[in-house]
Write a protein that holds these residues in place. Structure first.
Motif, PDB file in Angstrom:
ATOM      1  N   GLU A   1       0.802  -1.214   0.000  1.00  0.00           N
ATOM      2  CA  GLU A   1       0.000   0.000   0.000  1.00  0.00           C
ATOM      3  C   GLU A   1       0.839   1.269   0.000  1.00  0.00           C
ATOM      4  O   GLU A   1       0.296   2.375  -0.035  1.00  0.00           O
ATOM      5  N   ALA A   2       2.153   1.136   0.028  1.00  0.00           N
ATOM      6  CA  ALA A   2       3.051   2.303  -0.010  1.00  0.00           C
ATOM      7  C   ALA A   2       4.336   1.898  -0.724  1.00  0.00           C
ATOM      8  O   ALA A   2       5.428   1.928  -0.151  1.00  0.00           O
TER       9      ALA A   2
ATOM     10  N   GLU B   1      -2.819   1.743  -4.744  1.00  0.00           N
ATOM     11  CA  GLU B   1      -1.386   1.911  -4.996  1.00  0.00           C
ATOM     12  C   GLU B   1      -0.995   1.311  -6.340  1.00  0.00           C
ATOM     13  O   GLU B   1      -0.127   1.849  -7.039  1.00  0.00           O
TER      14      GLU B   1
ATOM     15  N   ARG C   1      -1.626   3.843  -8.849  1.00  0.00           N
ATOM     16  CA  ARG C   1      -0.629   4.918  -8.831  1.00  0.00           C
ATOM     17  C   ARG C   1       0.644   4.535  -9.585  1.00  0.00           C
ATOM     18  O   ARG C   1       1.206   5.339 -10.338  1.00  0.00           O
TER      19      ARG C   1
END
Length: 284
Positions: free
Chosen positions: A163-164, A195, A198
Protein backbone atom coordinates in the motif's frame (compact mmCIF):
# COMPACT_ATOMS: atom_id res chain seq x y z
CA UNK A 1 1.10 -31.00 4.37
CA UNK A 2 4.31 -32.90 4.96
CA UNK A 3 2.53 -36.17 4.23
CA UNK A 4 1.32 -34.86 0.87
CA UNK A 5 4.83 -33.60 0.14
CA UNK A 6 6.36 -37.02 0.80
CA UNK A 7 3.76 -38.73 -1.38
CA UNK A 8 4.63 -36.45 -4.31
CA UNK A 9 8.41 -36.66 -3.94
CA UNK A 10 9.09 -33.48 -1.97
CA UNK A 11 11.53 -33.86 0.93
CA UNK A 12 10.13 -31.02 3.03
CA UNK A 13 12.69 -31.16 5.82
CA UNK A 14 15.70 -31.54 3.54
CA UNK A 15 14.68 -28.63 1.32
CA UNK A 16 13.99 -26.44 4.34
CA UNK A 17 17.30 -27.29 6.00
CA UNK A 18 19.25 -26.64 2.81
CA UNK A 19 17.99 -23.07 2.83
CA UNK A 20 18.36 -22.50 6.56
CA UNK A 21 21.96 -23.73 6.57
CA UNK A 22 23.19 -21.24 3.97
CA UNK A 23 25.51 -18.72 5.71
CA UNK A 24 24.70 -16.03 3.14
CA UNK A 25 21.08 -15.63 4.25
CA UNK A 26 21.67 -13.20 7.15
CA UNK A 27 23.96 -11.09 4.97
CA UNK A 28 21.36 -10.91 2.20
CA UNK A 29 18.65 -9.97 4.68
CA UNK A 30 20.81 -7.20 6.13
CA UNK A 31 21.37 -5.77 2.63
CA UNK A 32 17.67 -5.88 1.67
CA UNK A 33 15.95 -4.88 4.91
CA UNK A 34 14.89 -1.30 5.47
CA UNK A 35 16.01 -0.71 9.08
CA UNK A 36 13.22 1.70 10.09
CA UNK A 37 10.45 -0.24 8.40
CA UNK A 38 7.07 0.05 10.15
CA UNK A 39 4.79 -2.98 9.86
CA UNK A 40 1.03 -2.43 9.62
CA UNK A 41 -1.22 -3.82 12.35
CA UNK A 42 -2.71 -6.47 10.07
CA UNK A 43 0.64 -7.99 9.12
CA UNK A 44 1.11 -11.53 10.45
CA UNK A 45 4.20 -11.95 12.60
CA UNK A 46 4.49 -15.51 11.32
CA UNK A 47 6.00 -14.12 8.13
CA UNK A 48 8.91 -12.61 10.03
CA UNK A 49 11.10 -15.65 10.66
CA UNK A 50 13.49 -17.89 8.79
CA UNK A 51 11.47 -21.10 9.11
CA UNK A 52 8.39 -19.66 7.39
CA UNK A 53 10.55 -18.38 4.56
CA UNK A 54 12.50 -21.62 4.19
CA UNK A 55 9.34 -23.75 4.09
CA UNK A 56 7.63 -21.66 1.42
CA UNK A 57 8.89 -23.64 -1.57
CA UNK A 58 7.74 -27.00 -0.19
CA UNK A 59 4.44 -25.55 1.04
CA UNK A 60 3.72 -24.00 -2.36
CA UNK A 61 4.41 -27.31 -4.06
CA UNK A 62 1.95 -29.05 -1.74
CA UNK A 63 -0.77 -26.51 -2.58
CA UNK A 64 -0.19 -27.21 -6.28
CA UNK A 65 -0.40 -30.96 -5.61
CA UNK A 66 -3.71 -30.56 -3.79
CA UNK A 67 -5.17 -28.53 -6.65
CA UNK A 68 -3.95 -30.97 -9.32
CA UNK A 69 -4.53 -34.29 -7.62
CA UNK A 70 -4.44 -36.14 -10.94
CA UNK A 71 -0.71 -35.48 -11.37
CA UNK A 72 1.77 -37.89 -9.83
CA UNK A 73 4.69 -35.57 -9.14
CA UNK A 74 5.07 -32.24 -7.41
CA UNK A 75 7.10 -30.88 -10.32
CA UNK A 76 4.27 -31.57 -12.75
CA UNK A 77 1.71 -30.01 -10.40
CA UNK A 78 3.81 -26.87 -9.88
CA UNK A 79 4.36 -26.52 -13.63
CA UNK A 80 0.63 -26.66 -14.34
CA UNK A 81 -0.25 -24.48 -11.35
CA UNK A 82 2.08 -21.67 -12.37
CA UNK A 83 1.72 -21.82 -16.15
CA UNK A 84 -2.06 -21.65 -15.99
CA UNK A 85 -1.67 -18.35 -14.13
CA UNK A 86 0.84 -16.87 -16.59
CA UNK A 87 -1.17 -18.14 -19.57
CA UNK A 88 -4.28 -16.41 -18.22
CA UNK A 89 -2.36 -13.13 -17.85
CA UNK A 90 -1.17 -13.43 -21.43
CA UNK A 91 -4.72 -14.17 -22.58
CA UNK A 92 -5.97 -10.95 -20.99
CA UNK A 93 -3.20 -8.90 -22.60
CA UNK A 94 -3.99 -10.39 -25.99
CA UNK A 95 -7.72 -9.78 -25.64
CA UNK A 96 -6.97 -6.16 -24.82
CA UNK A 97 -4.57 -5.85 -27.76
CA UNK A 98 -1.64 -5.06 -25.47
CA UNK A 99 1.99 -5.81 -26.11
CA UNK A 100 4.11 -7.63 -23.55
CA UNK A 101 4.91 -5.50 -20.51
CA UNK A 102 8.31 -3.88 -20.23
CA UNK A 103 8.19 -3.41 -16.45
CA UNK A 104 6.46 -5.84 -14.09
CA UNK A 105 6.14 -5.78 -10.31
CA UNK A 106 5.01 -8.78 -8.29
CA UNK A 107 3.51 -7.24 -5.15
CA UNK A 108 3.64 -9.46 -2.08
CA UNK A 109 6.15 -11.65 -3.90
CA UNK A 110 7.05 -13.78 -0.86
CA UNK A 111 10.12 -15.86 -1.76
CA UNK A 112 9.84 -15.00 -5.45
CA UNK A 113 8.37 -18.26 -6.72
CA UNK A 114 5.59 -16.63 -8.73
CA UNK A 115 7.89 -13.77 -9.70
CA UNK A 116 10.26 -16.15 -11.44
CA UNK A 117 7.41 -17.67 -13.41
CA UNK A 118 6.31 -14.21 -14.52
CA UNK A 119 9.88 -13.54 -15.62
CA UNK A 120 9.84 -16.70 -17.74
CA UNK A 121 6.56 -15.70 -19.37
CA UNK A 122 7.78 -12.18 -20.18
CA UNK A 123 11.47 -12.60 -21.09
CA UNK A 124 11.98 -8.98 -22.16
CA UNK A 125 10.49 -7.42 -19.04
CA UNK A 126 12.36 -5.79 -16.19
CA UNK A 127 11.15 -7.69 -13.13
CA UNK A 128 10.64 -6.43 -9.58
CA UNK A 129 9.44 -8.26 -6.48
CA UNK A 130 8.07 -6.35 -3.47
CA UNK A 131 7.38 -7.83 -0.06
CA UNK A 132 7.12 -6.77 3.59
CA UNK A 133 9.15 -9.71 4.93
CA UNK A 134 12.94 -9.35 4.66
CA UNK A 135 13.19 -13.05 5.52
CA UNK A 136 11.14 -14.03 2.48
CA UNK A 137 13.06 -11.60 0.30
CA UNK A 138 16.40 -12.98 1.46
CA UNK A 139 15.31 -16.48 0.42
CA UNK A 140 14.11 -15.08 -2.93
CA UNK A 141 17.49 -13.48 -3.56
CA UNK A 142 19.33 -16.62 -2.44
CA UNK A 143 17.32 -18.71 -4.91
CA UNK A 144 18.12 -16.21 -7.65
CA UNK A 145 21.84 -16.59 -6.94
CA UNK A 146 21.66 -20.37 -6.80
CA UNK A 147 19.48 -20.78 -9.88
CA UNK A 148 19.72 -17.78 -12.22
CA UNK A 149 17.02 -17.29 -14.82
CA UNK A 150 17.89 -18.91 -18.17
CA UNK A 151 18.56 -15.51 -19.75
CA UNK A 152 20.59 -14.34 -16.71
CA UNK A 153 18.20 -11.47 -16.00
CA UNK A 154 18.11 -10.36 -12.40
CA UNK A 155 14.93 -9.71 -10.45
CA UNK A 156 15.12 -6.71 -8.15
CA UNK A 157 13.70 -7.70 -4.76
CA UNK A 158 12.62 -4.73 -2.62
CA UNK A 159 11.51 -4.47 1.00
CA UNK A 160 8.31 -2.44 1.12
CA UNK A 161 4.55 -2.33 1.60
CA UNK A 162 1.98 -3.09 -1.06
CA UNK A 163 0.00 0.00 0.00
CA UNK A 164 3.05 2.30 -0.01
CA UNK A 165 5.33 0.97 -2.73
CA UNK A 166 8.74 2.66 -3.01
CA UNK A 167 8.31 3.50 -6.71
CA UNK A 168 7.45 6.66 -8.64
CA UNK A 169 4.04 7.01 -10.22
CA UNK A 170 3.73 5.36 -13.62
CA UNK A 171 6.62 2.91 -13.18
CA UNK A 172 5.04 -0.33 -14.40
CA UNK A 173 2.95 -1.88 -17.16
CA UNK A 174 1.77 -4.85 -15.09
CA UNK A 175 1.14 -5.18 -11.36
CA UNK A 176 0.54 -8.71 -10.08
CA UNK A 177 -0.89 -9.44 -6.62
CA UNK A 178 -0.67 -13.20 -6.21
CA UNK A 179 -2.29 -14.82 -3.18
CA UNK A 180 -2.00 -11.89 -0.79
CA UNK A 181 -5.56 -10.49 -0.64
CA UNK A 182 -6.90 -13.43 1.40
CA UNK A 183 -4.24 -12.67 4.03
CA UNK A 184 -5.42 -9.09 4.58
CA UNK A 185 -8.43 -7.03 5.67
CA UNK A 186 -10.55 -5.39 3.00
CA UNK A 187 -9.18 -1.96 3.85
CA UNK A 188 -5.65 -3.15 3.05
CA UNK A 189 -6.71 -4.82 -0.20
CA UNK A 190 -8.41 -1.62 -1.36
CA UNK A 191 -5.24 0.27 -0.47
CA UNK A 192 -3.21 -2.22 -2.53
CA UNK A 193 -5.42 -1.58 -5.55
CA UNK A 194 -5.17 2.19 -5.13
CA UNK A 195 -1.39 1.91 -5.00
CA UNK A 196 -1.39 -0.37 -8.04
CA UNK A 197 -3.23 2.36 -9.93
CA UNK A 198 -0.63 4.92 -8.83
CA UNK A 199 2.41 2.93 -9.97
CA UNK A 200 0.86 1.80 -13.28
CA UNK A 201 1.34 3.66 -16.54
CA UNK A 202 -1.74 4.67 -18.56
CA UNK A 203 -3.18 1.52 -20.09
CA UNK A 204 -1.42 -0.62 -17.47
CA UNK A 205 -2.93 -3.82 -16.08
CA UNK A 206 -3.43 -5.13 -12.55
CA UNK A 207 -3.94 -8.86 -11.98
CA UNK A 208 -5.23 -10.23 -8.66
CA UNK A 209 -4.75 -13.99 -8.34
CA UNK A 210 -6.32 -15.63 -5.31
CA UNK A 211 -8.87 -18.05 -3.93
CA UNK A 212 -12.08 -18.10 -5.95
CA UNK A 213 -15.02 -17.71 -3.53
CA UNK A 214 -17.38 -18.99 -6.24
CA UNK A 215 -15.45 -22.16 -7.06
CA UNK A 216 -17.32 -25.44 -6.47
CA UNK A 217 -14.40 -26.76 -4.43
CA UNK A 218 -14.52 -23.88 -1.94
CA UNK A 219 -18.33 -23.77 -1.94
CA UNK A 220 -18.42 -27.43 -0.91
CA UNK A 221 -15.72 -27.16 1.76
CA UNK A 222 -16.96 -28.38 5.17
CA UNK A 223 -17.51 -25.60 7.74
CA UNK A 224 -14.95 -27.21 10.04
CA UNK A 225 -12.28 -26.79 7.36
CA UNK A 226 -13.10 -23.09 6.98
CA UNK A 227 -12.79 -22.68 10.72
CA UNK A 228 -9.40 -24.40 10.64
CA UNK A 229 -8.20 -22.14 7.80
CA UNK A 230 -9.18 -19.05 9.77
CA UNK A 231 -6.77 -20.01 12.54
CA UNK A 232 -3.88 -19.09 10.23
CA UNK A 233 -5.77 -16.68 7.94
CA UNK A 234 -7.73 -14.41 10.32
CA UNK A 235 -9.00 -12.13 7.56
CA UNK A 236 -10.73 -14.88 5.58
CA UNK A 237 -14.24 -13.60 6.28
CA UNK A 238 -13.38 -10.14 4.98
CA UNK A 239 -11.74 -11.59 1.89
CA UNK A 240 -14.67 -13.82 0.97
CA UNK A 241 -17.16 -11.00 1.43
CA UNK A 242 -15.20 -8.63 -0.83
CA UNK A 243 -16.41 -8.40 -4.41
CA UNK A 244 -13.04 -8.02 -6.10
CA UNK A 245 -14.43 -6.86 -9.43
CA UNK A 246 -16.26 -4.02 -7.71
CA UNK A 247 -13.17 -3.13 -5.68
CA UNK A 248 -11.20 -2.78 -8.91
CA UNK A 249 -13.85 -0.49 -10.38
CA UNK A 250 -13.81 1.59 -7.19
CA UNK A 251 -10.04 1.91 -7.54
CA UNK A 252 -10.40 3.37 -11.03
CA UNK A 253 -9.87 0.29 -13.20
CA UNK A 254 -11.97 -0.68 -16.20
CA UNK A 255 -12.17 -3.62 -18.62
CA UNK A 256 -12.71 -5.92 -15.64
CA UNK A 257 -12.34 -9.60 -16.44
CA UNK A 258 -12.41 -12.67 -14.20
CA UNK A 259 -11.08 -16.05 -15.27
CA UNK A 260 -10.60 -19.30 -13.31
CA UNK A 261 -6.99 -20.50 -13.32
CA UNK A 262 -7.78 -23.84 -11.67
CA UNK A 263 -10.56 -25.47 -9.66
CA UNK A 264 -9.89 -23.33 -6.55
CA UNK A 265 -8.42 -20.04 -7.74
CA UNK A 266 -9.12 -17.29 -10.22
CA UNK A 267 -7.51 -14.19 -11.70
CA UNK A 268 -9.31 -10.84 -11.71
CA UNK A 269 -7.99 -8.19 -14.09
CA UNK A 270 -8.44 -4.49 -14.57
CA UNK A 271 -6.88 -1.93 -16.90
CA UNK A 272 -6.22 1.76 -16.52
CA UNK A 273 -7.57 3.91 -19.35
CA UNK A 274 -4.91 4.66 -21.96
CA UNK A 275 -4.12 8.30 -22.66
CA UNK A 276 -5.23 8.32 -26.27
CA UNK A 277 -8.30 6.07 -26.16
CA UNK A 278 -11.09 4.88 -23.93
CA UNK A 279 -11.50 1.54 -22.20
CA UNK A 280 -14.97 -0.06 -22.06
CA UNK A 281 -16.61 0.22 -18.65
CA UNK A 282 -17.50 -3.46 -18.52
CA UNK A 283 -16.04 -6.60 -20.01
CA UNK A 284 -13.05 -7.20 -22.18
Amino acid sequence: MKQTAAQRGVDWDAETQKILSDPELPKIKAAIEQPEFIYPDYYIDGNLNWLAAAEMSAASAVIACRVFRDLDSADAAVLRFRTTITATIRQYLQRRGLRDPEDVVDVGCSTGIGTRWLAREFPRARMTGLDASPYFLAVAELEQRRNPLPDCRRICFDHGLAEAAPYPAGSFDLVALQYIAHECPQSATRAFLAEARRVLRPGGVVCVVDNNPRSPRLQSMPPAMFTLMKSSEPWSDEFYSLEMEGALVDAGFRAIWTMPVNTSHHAVFGQLPPLASTVPENGV
